[in-house]
Scaffold this active site. Structure first.
Site, mmCIF file in Angstrom:
data_model
loop_
_atom_site.group_PDB
_atom_site.id
_atom_site.type_symbol
_atom_site.label_atom_id
_atom_site.label_comp_id
_atom_site.label_asym_id
_atom_site.label_seq_id
_atom_site.Cartn_x
_atom_site.Cartn_y
_atom_site.Cartn_z
ATOM 1 C CB THR A 236 -0.949 0.020 1.207
ATOM 2 O OG1 THR A 236 -0.186 -0.176 2.415
ATOM 3 C CG2 THR A 236 -2.000 -1.085 1.101
ATOM 4 C CG LEU A 237 5.003 3.357 1.878
ATOM 5 C CD1 LEU A 237 6.062 3.518 0.811
ATOM 6 C CD2 LEU A 237 4.236 4.661 2.061
ATOM 7 N NE ARG B 169 3.092 -10.582 -1.027
ATOM 8 C CZ ARG B 169 2.469 -10.093 -2.112
ATOM 9 N NH1 ARG B 169 1.397 -10.711 -2.584
ATOM 10 N NH2 ARG B 169 2.924 -9.008 -2.701
ATOM 11 C CG ASP C 250 2.351 -2.907 -4.853
ATOM 12 O OD1 ASP C 250 1.342 -3.624 -4.750
ATOM 13 O OD2 ASP C 250 3.436 -3.155 -4.296
ATOM 14 C CE1 TYR D 85 10.469 -6.146 0.743
ATOM 15 C CE2 TYR D 85 9.921 -4.563 2.468
ATOM 16 C CZ TYR D 85 10.083 -4.879 1.116
ATOM 17 O OH TYR D 85 9.866 -3.918 0.165
#
Length: 313
Positions: free
Chosen positions: A30-31, A172, A264, A88
């Protein structure tokens, strides 16, 4: 409403380690979309906010500063003294496909909807400060069930008051199983105005007995974009009580470097045009253009100069 086109994104942004040698960046589905939308619409009447949980540590402060430099409003970020952002690492193979390793079990964002008081996003929705709220399957998956229910309750009230809910089905399997995803997607989809559906993820969650179109119609989605990688996307939308549809071809890319954030960035391109009043079919064109640019660079976030030709005026 204080701004006619104020959109807030909710989700998790983590510290990203990628490349050889390892480089530190940041990313989260979302970022990524919020950042690319902010870049595309910097000259238009669209205001982008990001809602998440972070710590009060130096890494969290670096994230907030980086987002602000991208034109993202951070007033909906909640900071926790005893929490840290998630982490991550991305490894990319020779075909540009990536694999992930996560360290996020105690990430600050998990606490966003667990306080006794309303979160900043809940308050903004309740007070009519937002035109749209965007979330993804990952936004839901990272929350405990009580927080999921609380978020969907707030979104339902927001929708009933005329707010626009936008959902990307990013799935995910490391975060939850298909039965859990089906349950919570079923709670959310009836209030979704624009559904951005990655076909592969949809089949992982629901199987193939029912098509994306059939399911969107069953849940009452007014507008559905079916993302199909390098194949043409299919856009279905309601107009004058009838459903229209269009196939919009993707741009072919000879040298794919990294597919990270392809979906995205497509969502950002689509929304940049859609929120500025163009048709769904027109919106998908910019979605493909941006995604085809992003996959020619490594990492989730490409240099701003590489997409300057796509910025709306």
């Amino acid at each position: 409403m204080t701004h006619p086109l104020h959109i807030a994104f909710f989700g998790e942004c983590m510290i990203e380690l990628s490349g050889l040698p390892l480089k530190k960046g940041f990313g989260g589905d979302t970022l990524n979309t919020a950042l690319y939308l902010s870049r595309l619409t910097e000259n238009t009447p669209v205001s982008v906010s990001y809602a998440t949980g972070l710590g009060e540590d130096s890494l969290s402060q670096q994230l907030i500063s980086a987002w602000q430099q991208e034109g993202i409003d951070t007033a909906l970020v909640q900071q926790y003294r005893d929490k840290l952002p998630g982490l991550y690492m991305v490894e990319t193979d020779q075909q540009g496909e990536r694999s992930f390793m996560y360290w996020r079990d105690s990430a600050a964002v998990k606490s966003y909807f667990s306080g006794s008081e309303l979160s900043k996003l809940e308050r903004a929705m309740a007070q009519g400060e937002l035109h749209s709220v965007y979330l993804s399957g990952i936004s839901l998956a990272i929350l405990d069930d009580e927080s999921k229910a609380r978020l969907i309750e707030a979104l339902t009230a927001f929708s009933q008051a005329g707010g626009q809910v936008i959902f990307d089905n990013n799935f995910r399997p490391q975060l939850w199983n298909t039965q859990q995803a089906q349950h919570w997607y079923s709670q959310l989809l009836p209030i979704v105005d624009i559904a951005l559906i990655t076909e592969d993820d949809d089949q992982l969650v629901w199987g193939t007995d029912e098509s994306v179109e059939q399911r969107s119609a069953r849940f009452g989605c007014k507008e559905t974009v079916i993302k199909r990688g390098c194949e043409p996307c299919k856009v279905i939308w309601q107009q004058d009580r009838e459903f229209e549809y269009a196939y919009v071809s993707a741009e072919r890319v000879a040298n794919v470097v990294d597919t990270c954030a392809a979906g995205d960035s497509f969502a950002a391109g689509y929304l940049a045009v859609r929120l500025n009043g163009q048709t769904p079919a027109e919106s998908a064109i910019l979605g493909h253009q941006l995604a085809s640019t992003v996959i020619q660079y490594s990492g989730a976030i490409i240099p701003k100069s590489a997409m300057a030709h796509l910025t709306l005026s």
